[in-house]
Design a protein around this motif. Structure first.
Motif, PDB file in Angstrom:
ATOM      1  N   MET A 189       0.839  -1.183   0.000  1.00  0.00           N
ATOM      2  CA  MET A 189       0.000   0.000   0.000  1.00  0.00           C
ATOM      3  C   MET A 189       0.877   1.237   0.000  1.00  0.00           C
ATOM      4  SD  MET A 189      -2.908   1.148   2.753  1.00  0.00           S
ATOM      5  CE  MET A 189      -4.027  -0.117   2.158  1.00  0.00           C
ATOM      6  N   LEU A 190       0.468   2.244  -0.758  1.00  0.00           N
ATOM      7  CA  LEU A 190       1.153   3.532  -0.782  1.00  0.00           C
ATOM      8  C   LEU A 190       0.318   4.539  -0.005  1.00  0.00           C
ATOM      9  CD1 LEU A 190       2.256   3.677  -4.525  1.00  0.00           C
ATOM     10  CD2 LEU A 190       3.656   3.065  -2.544  1.00  0.00           C
ATOM     11  N   LEU A 191       0.933   5.173   0.994  1.00  0.00           N
ATOM     12  CA  LEU A 191       0.247   6.138   1.851  1.00  0.00           C
ATOM     13  C   LEU A 191       0.988   7.466   1.784  1.00  0.00           C
ATOM     14  CD1 LEU A 191      -1.968   6.599   4.076  1.00  0.00           C
ATOM     15  CD2 LEU A 191      -0.178   6.039   5.734  1.00  0.00           C
ATOM     16  N   PRO A 192       0.331   8.537   1.272  1.00  0.00           N
ATOM     17  CA  PRO A 192       1.021   9.824   1.163  1.00  0.00           C
ATOM     18  C   PRO A 192       1.241  10.462   2.537  1.00  0.00           C
ATOM     19  CG  PRO A 192      -1.287  10.055   0.553  1.00  0.00           C
ATOM     20  CD  PRO A 192      -1.057   8.595   0.770  1.00  0.00           C
ATOM     21  N   ILE A 193       2.422  11.038   2.719  1.00  0.00           N
ATOM     22  CA  ILE A 193       2.786  11.709   3.968  1.00  0.00           C
ATOM     23  C   ILE A 193       3.206  13.136   3.643  1.00  0.00           C
ATOM     24  CG2 ILE A 193       4.285  11.708   5.981  1.00  0.00           C
ATOM     25  CD1 ILE A 193       2.459   9.306   5.924  1.00  0.00           C
ATOM     26  N   ARG A 194       2.498  14.100   4.185  1.00  0.00           N
ATOM     27  CA  ARG A 194       2.814  15.506   3.896  1.00  0.00           C
ATOM     28  C   ARG A 194       4.209  15.859   4.401  1.00  0.00           C
ATOM     29  NH1 ARG A 194      -1.436  19.812   5.918  1.00  0.00           N
ATOM     30  NH2 ARG A 194      -2.640  18.761   4.275  1.00  0.00           N
ATOM     31  N   GLY A 195       5.004  16.477   3.534  1.00  0.00           N
ATOM     32  CA  GLY A 195       6.324  16.949   3.908  1.00  0.00           C
ATOM     33  C   GLY A 195       7.400  15.878   3.902  1.00  0.00           C
ATOM     34  N   ALA A 196       7.063  14.642   3.496  1.00  0.00           N
ATOM     35  CA  ALA A 196       8.050  13.561   3.496  1.00  0.00           C
ATOM     36  C   ALA A 196       8.988  13.693   2.301  1.00  0.00           C
ATOM     37  CB  ALA A 196       7.351  12.206   3.464  1.00  0.00           C
ATOM     38  N   SER A 197      10.209  13.195   2.464  1.00  0.00           N
ATOM     39  CA  SER A 197      11.215  13.232   1.411  1.00  0.00           C
ATOM     40  C   SER A 197      11.650  11.817   1.061  1.00  0.00           C
ATOM     41  CB  SER A 197      12.444  14.031   1.864  1.00  0.00           C
ATOM     42  OG  SER A 197      12.078  15.359   2.215  1.00  0.00           O
ATOM     43  N   VAL A 198      11.975  11.602  -0.217  1.00  0.00           N
ATOM     44  CA  VAL A 198      12.406  10.283  -0.679  1.00  0.00           C
ATOM     45  C   VAL A 198      13.638   9.840   0.093  1.00  0.00           C
ATOM     46  CG1 VAL A 198      13.280   8.968  -2.652  1.00  0.00           C
ATOM     47  CG2 VAL A 198      11.456  10.640  -2.983  1.00  0.00           C
ATOM     48  N   GLY A 199      13.621   8.585   0.565  1.00  0.00           N
ATOM     49  CA  GLY A 199      14.726   8.048   1.333  1.00  0.00           C
ATOM     50  C   GLY A 199      14.522   8.150   2.834  1.00  0.00           C
ATOM     51  N   GLU A 200      13.584   9.000   3.247  1.00  0.00           N
ATOM     52  CA  GLU A 200      13.283   9.139   4.669  1.00  0.00           C
ATOM     53  C   GLU A 200      12.579   7.881   5.176  1.00  0.00           C
ATOM     54  OE1 GLU A 200      10.892  12.389   7.508  1.00  0.00           O
ATOM     55  OE2 GLU A 200      10.943  12.587   5.316  1.00  0.00           O
ATOM     56  N   GLN A 201      12.703   7.587   6.458  1.00  0.00           N
ATOM     57  CA  GLN A 201      12.033   6.463   7.095  1.00  0.00           C
ATOM     58  C   GLN A 201      10.984   7.023   8.063  1.00  0.00           C
ATOM     59  OE1 GLN A 201      12.793   2.977   6.704  1.00  0.00           O
ATOM     60  NE2 GLN A 201      14.115   3.568   4.992  1.00  0.00           N
ATOM     61  N   ILE A 202       9.726   6.628   7.866  1.00  0.00           N
ATOM     62  CA  ILE A 202       8.626   7.136   8.687  1.00  0.00           C
ATOM     63  C   ILE A 202       8.112   6.012   9.588  1.00  0.00           C
ATOM     64  CG2 ILE A 202       6.362   8.232   8.705  1.00  0.00           C
ATOM     65  CD1 ILE A 202       8.430   9.997   7.444  1.00  0.00           C
ATOM     66  N   ALA A 203       8.031   6.271  10.896  1.00  0.00           N
ATOM     67  CA  ALA A 203       7.526   5.277  11.848  1.00  0.00           C
ATOM     68  C   ALA A 203       5.996   5.275  11.828  1.00  0.00           C
ATOM     69  CB  ALA A 203       8.035   5.583  13.248  1.00  0.00           C
ATOM     70  N   ILE A 204       5.420   4.137  11.462  1.00  0.00           N
ATOM     71  CA  ILE A 204       3.974   3.999  11.359  1.00  0.00           C
ATOM     72  C   ILE A 204       3.537   2.700  12.023  1.00  0.00           C
ATOM     73  CG2 ILE A 204       2.003   3.835   9.776  1.00  0.00           C
ATOM     74  CD1 ILE A 204       3.611   5.339   7.710  1.00  0.00           C
ATOM     75  N   ASP A 205       2.448   2.766  12.774  1.00  0.00           N
ATOM     76  CA  ASP A 205       1.824   1.578  13.348  1.00  0.00           C
ATOM     77  C   ASP A 205       0.662   1.203  12.437  1.00  0.00           C
ATOM     78  OD1 ASP A 205       1.053  -0.464  14.946  1.00  0.00           O
ATOM     79  OD2 ASP A 205       0.565   0.762  16.699  1.00  0.00           O
ATOM     80  N   VAL A 206       0.673  -0.004  11.914  1.00  0.00           N
ATOM     81  CA  VAL A 206      -0.344  -0.447  10.962  1.00  0.00           C
ATOM     82  C   VAL A 206      -1.186  -1.531  11.610  1.00  0.00           C
ATOM     83  CG1 VAL A 206      -0.765  -1.426   8.681  1.00  0.00           C
ATOM     84  CG2 VAL A 206       1.213   0.047   9.058  1.00  0.00           C
ATOM     85  N   PHE A 207      -2.511  -1.450  11.442  1.00  0.00           N
ATOM     86  CA  PHE A 207      -3.382  -2.494  11.969  1.00  0.00           C
ATOM     87  C   PHE A 207      -4.464  -2.821  10.950  1.00  0.00           C
ATOM     88  CE2 PHE A 207      -4.235   1.688  13.742  1.00  0.00           C
ATOM     89  CZ  PHE A 207      -5.577   1.912  13.468  1.00  0.00           C
ATOM     90  N   ALA A 208      -5.106  -3.963  11.137  1.00  0.00           N
ATOM     91  CA  ALA A 208      -6.131  -4.424  10.190  1.00  0.00           C
ATOM     92  C   ALA A 208      -7.422  -4.727  10.943  1.00  0.00           C
ATOM     93  CB  ALA A 208      -5.648  -5.670   9.451  1.00  0.00           C
ATOM     94  N   PHE A 209      -8.544  -4.527  10.239  1.00  0.00           N
ATOM     95  CA  PHE A 209      -9.846  -4.775  10.865  1.00  0.00           C
ATOM     96  C   PHE A 209     -10.767  -5.453   9.861  1.00  0.00           C
ATOM     97  CE2 PHE A 209      -9.897  -0.622   8.926  1.00  0.00           C
ATOM     98  CZ  PHE A 209     -11.152  -0.492   8.363  1.00  0.00           C
ATOM     99  N   ASN A 210     -11.857  -6.054  10.361  1.00  0.00           N
ATOM    100  CA  ASN A 210     -12.775  -6.776   9.485  1.00  0.00           C
ATOM    101  C   ASN A 210     -14.026  -5.949   9.207  1.00  0.00           C
ATOM    102  OD1 ASN A 210     -14.417  -6.974  11.758  1.00  0.00           O
ATOM    103  ND2 ASN A 210     -13.819  -9.075  12.226  1.00  0.00           N
ATOM    104  N   ASN A 211     -14.996  -6.570   8.517  1.00  0.00           N
ATOM    105  CA  ASN A 211     -16.210  -5.843   8.128  1.00  0.00           C
ATOM    106  C   ASN A 211     -17.077  -5.432   9.317  1.00  0.00           C
ATOM    107  OD1 ASN A 211     -15.630  -5.890   5.428  1.00  0.00           O
ATOM    108  ND2 ASN A 211     -16.834  -7.714   4.980  1.00  0.00           N
TER     109      ASN A 211
END
Length: 205
Positions: free
Chosen positions: A1-23
Motif C-alpha cells: 500500500m502507498l500512503l502519502p505523507i505531507r512533507g516527506a522526502s524520498v529516502g526518509e524512514q517514517i515510523a507507522i503503526d499499521v493495523f487491520a480490521f474486518n467488516n
C-alpha cells in the motif's frame, strides 16, 4: 500500500503503526511501530511511504488503519452514517471497535507485487476483483516517444503535450479536467509535461 505523507522526502524512514480490521469494524491484527521507506510515488502532491501487507482476511473482509508515530494520530476509513472515518490519538487494542467518529477522508493506493517476473492471468484477474479501480487520469512515463496516443491492449494513453480532447471521445477524462465547463464546451486541453528523462502519457480510457 502507498500512503502519502505531507512533507516527506524520498529516502526518509517514517515510523507507522499499521493495523487491520474486518467488516464488523473489529481489529483482526495489531501491528507494531515500524519504519517504512518514503519512495518516489506521489499521491495528492505528497511523497508516499511503501507499506507491505501479508494478512489473511479469511471470509470476513479486511481494512487497514494507520497511526503515524511522530504525530500520535491514527485513522481508518470506515462506513457509518454521516461519519466515514475513525480517528484517535490512542493506539487501538484487540477489543477496540472502530466506530466512525469523523467526517474526513484520506487518499491511499493499494498495489500488487509478485516475486515472479511473470504474473499469470489468474493472478491478475484475482487482483482486479479484489481492488477494482480505474486508471483514467493517471500518468505513466516512457523512455521513448510513442506518438500522440498509445494502446496497450487494455487502455488508451494520450501524450501529455497539451493536446485537446473531445468530450465525446474521452468522456471520463474530459470530466476530470473540465471542472468549470459549460454546456457549449466540448473540448478541453490535457496537461503538458516536458521532461528530459522521458515522455509522459495520461490514461484516457
Amino acid at each position: 500500500m502507498l500512503l502519502p505523507i505531507r512533507g516527506a522526502s524520498v529516502g526518509e524512514q517514517i515510523a507507522i503503526d499499521v493495523f487491520a480490521f474486518n467488516n464488523n469494524k473489529r481489529l483482526i491484527r495489531l501491528g507494531t511501530a515500524k519504519k517504512y521507506p518514503v519512495v518516489e510515488e506521489e499521491i495528492a502532491g505528497c511523497k508516499c511511504v511503501k507499506i507491505n501487507f501479508d494478512i489473511d482476511s479469511g471470509t470476513s473482509g479486511i481494512g487497514f488503519g494507520f497511526m503515524i508515530m511522530t504525530t500520535g494520530v491514527g485513522a481508518v476509513c470506515v462506513q457509518g452514517g454521516s461519519n466515514v472515518a475513525w480517528t484517535s490519538n490512542t493506539r487501538p487494542t484487540e477489543t477496540t471497535t472502530l466506530n466512525p467518529n469523523e467526517n474526513i477522508s484520506f487518499p491511499y493506493k493499494i498495489c500488487y507485487e509478485t516475486t515472479s517476473e511473470l504474473v499469470t492471468r489468474f493472478e491478475l484477474e484475482n487482483v482486479t476483483q479484489m481492488y477494482p479501480r480505474t486508471l483514467i487520469g493517471e500518468m505513466k512515463q516512457l523512455s521513448y516517444d510513442a506518438g500522440n496516443s498509445l494502446e496497450d491492449g487494455t487502455n488508451t494513453w494520450l501524450r501529455a503535450n497539451g493536446q485537446a480532447i473531445n468530450s465525446n471521445d474521452y468522456p471520463a477524462l474530459y470530466e476530470k479536467f473540465n471542472t468549470s465547463r459549460t454546456d457549449s464546451d466540448i473540448e478541453v486541453a490535457i496537461p503538458s509535461i516536458d521532461s528530459q528523462a522521458g515522455y509522459y502519457y495520461i490514461c484516457a480510457k
